[in-house]
Scaffold this active site. Structure first.
Site, PDB file in Angstrom:
ATOM      1  N   CYS A   1      41.655  43.878  40.990  1.00 42.11           N
ATOM      2  CA  CYS A   1      40.822  43.179  40.006  1.00 42.11           C
ATOM      3  C   CYS A   1      39.370  43.657  40.095  1.00 42.11           C
ATOM      4  O   CYS A   1      38.687  43.389  41.082  1.00 42.11           O
ATOM      5  CB  CYS A   1      40.923  41.672  40.267  1.00 42.11           C
TER       6      CYS A   1
ATOM      7  N   CYS B   1      36.743  40.932  40.485  1.00 40.65           N
ATOM      8  CA  CYS B   1      36.845  40.360  41.837  1.00 40.65           C
ATOM      9  C   CYS B   1      36.054  41.206  42.821  1.00 40.65           C
ATOM     10  O   CYS B   1      35.349  40.675  43.687  1.00 40.65           O
ATOM     11  CB  CYS B   1      38.304  40.277  42.288  1.00 40.65           C
TER      12      CYS B   1
END
Length: 106
Positions: free
Chosen positions: A30, A33
């Site tokens: 991600c 993230c």
């Protein structure tokens, strides 16, 4: 550094914690993230005495993510007394997180 939380440690590290806990639901693939990871580590240092900061990899611990209805990442849940008191999704300004963490640590 933020604490690595797993399905096995979630109960003791988060739900039974005597201090508030900010949990970052993330995954290595991600991009957003990875972008907020330095902020999460920074907060873990700044709030070391007041709020526990941890990360849970949803690929390794899908049961916890499912239990809390995590459908997009990053999602940050702020727990106090084993209950969710704040939910943040996506990129969140540091000031917003700091305000929330100060609010639960008083």
């Amino acid at each position: 550094m933020a604490l690595e939380i797993t399905e096995a440690s979630f109960q003791s590290e988060v739900l039974e914690s005597g201090t508030p806990v900010l949990v970052d639901f993330w995954a290595p693939w991600c991009g957003p993230c990875r972008q907020i990871a330095p902020l999460i580590d920074e907060l873990s240092t700044e709030f070391a005495d007041k709020v526990k900061v941890g990360k849970i990899n949803i690929d390794d611990s899908p049961g916890v993510a499912e239990q809390y209805g995590i459908t997009s990442i990053p999602t940050l849940l702020l727990f106090k007394g084993g209950e969710i008191v704040e939910t943040f999704r996506g990129g969140v300004p540091k000031a917003k997180l700091v305000d929330a963490m100060n609010g639960v640590s008083e």
